[in-house]
Design an enzyme around this catalytic site. Sequence first.
Site, short mmCIF file in Angstrom:
data_model
loop_
_atom_site.label_atom_id
_atom_site.label_comp_id
_atom_site.label_asym_id
_atom_site.label_seq_id
_atom_site.Cartn_x
_atom_site.Cartn_y
_atom_site.Cartn_z
N ARG A 1 44.05 49.15 47.34
CA ARG A 1 43.39 48.93 48.38
C ARG A 1 43.13 47.34 48.42
O ARG A 1 42.97 46.32 48.05
CB ARG A 1 41.72 49.14 47.98
N ASP B 1 44.17 43.74 49.72
CA ASP B 1 42.83 42.29 51.11
C ASP B 1 42.97 42.38 51.71
O ASP B 1 44.16 42.79 52.57
CB ASP B 1 42.58 41.40 49.57
N ARG C 1 47.30 37.67 43.14
CA ARG C 1 46.73 36.10 43.37
C ARG C 1 46.33 35.19 42.58
O ARG C 1 46.76 34.09 42.64
CB ARG C 1 45.72 36.68 44.82
#
Lengths: 246, 246
Positions: free
Chosen positions: A50, A52, A198
């Site tokens: 999923r 971002d 990230r």
Amino acid sequence: MPRYRLLIEYDGAGFVGWQRQDNGLGVQQVLEEAARRLDGRPVTAIAAGRTDAGVHALGQVAHLDLDRVIAGDKLRDALNFHTREHPVTVLAAAPVDDEFHARFSAVGRAYLYRILNRPAAPALDAGRVWWLPGDLDAEAMHRAARALIGHHDFSTFRAAQCQARSPLKTLDRLDVRRVGQEIHVIAEARSFLHHQVRNMVGSLRLVGRGKWAEDGLAAALEARDRTAGGPTAPPQGLYLTRVDYP
Amino acid sequence: MPRYRLLIEYDGAGFVGWQRQDNGLGVQQVLEEAARRLDGRPVTAIAAGRTDAGVHALGQVAHLDLDRVIAGDKLRDALNFHTREHPVTVLAAAPVDDEFHARFSAVGRAYLYRILNRPAAPALDAGRVWWLPGDLDAEAMHRAARALIGHHDFSTFRAAQCQARSPLKTLDRLDVRRVGQEIHVIAEARSFLHHQVRNMVGSLRLVGRGKWAEDGLAAALEARDRTAGGPTAPPQGLYLTRVDYP
């Protein structure tokens, strides 16, 4: 109902992410509406990752169930006809067993993070890379990244809103290499925590800049505390490149 | 007045081309306005290749004259500050001799044409490639392209609005090769006629599709007539990659 597996590419820039949300368009919605036009009834698409808002995919995998039996190539082309106004494209489609689940059957996920390391901002790759002008030591970043490989508590690199039950994950690969004017970070694991890639990239940047020593990443991991990690790298450099199944 | 040489990258999608025009924004205008803000007076930028609307550049070269003396890196950064709202970036800037002329001093120009050859339309590379699904024989295209190498009358591949005095040009390189899901056409010459690369690619496509025999390109060249050539390939696949100077 026959189940189909889709391989999907998208430019994450204009989306709120993979998931349907009230505050904007999700990639999921684009695909579900394309499938609905095809099947004449509401369809749910489940993805392996999923992603971002702003995160891209070169090899996202999803599954969906249709009433109709249709050949993979025809399904690919029909879905692409309906998604054509959006930067979402189905690279391949194929019927799969009912047991197949894009998310729960996945045994590996690979991400690429692209950093553009040159004095000039990107023109052609605007929105596709993290632009970091100035010195950035890719070899030091690579050496530092060794500390994160393996089975660890990744709380330091976990977003506050992460819904995973445990912060324990096994990181199989975290390579940093210079490719022309870019620095590529390649991360592979069975699964990742929310924002994990990230957050790791954001900390690697501090090593590359010389703000952290090379063992800084190991110390941050050891702290098991998000405040010990570097800032989160922006979404536009991140690509979901591959999902593995048994 | 000191003269400066610029190396420029741009995404051609939103522009009417390099040149200033009344019907929209030219890349030239973006750079000239950036230079004007820096120098406080109107500045003219001259480019090596006056690319068409939609054509991209990875290595366009231009020159301009400023009142002020400024170091190359500072000029690059100052121009980029003012072009930052546009997909135009100065990769490098350096003072040059007054004799240097971006267009007339150039002794070679290199273009890349990107064809995406897969069933699914591009998502991430929309506007950056010519999408051609279906069979396309890159090796046949490469063999056929041999006929265009050398000094020829290229009237068959010349746009009606071309302002060159003569249709005679020397084509130094025209290579076609498959790179993953893409087919790359690389063209090099001292200079090209208007639309010459796009017209050659449009004819190469007919060979790749099997609509023309491999010697079809030689026959088209021989005809010295635009109507003997294939349709013009669209601009979004074309990149000016390099300009050579003595």
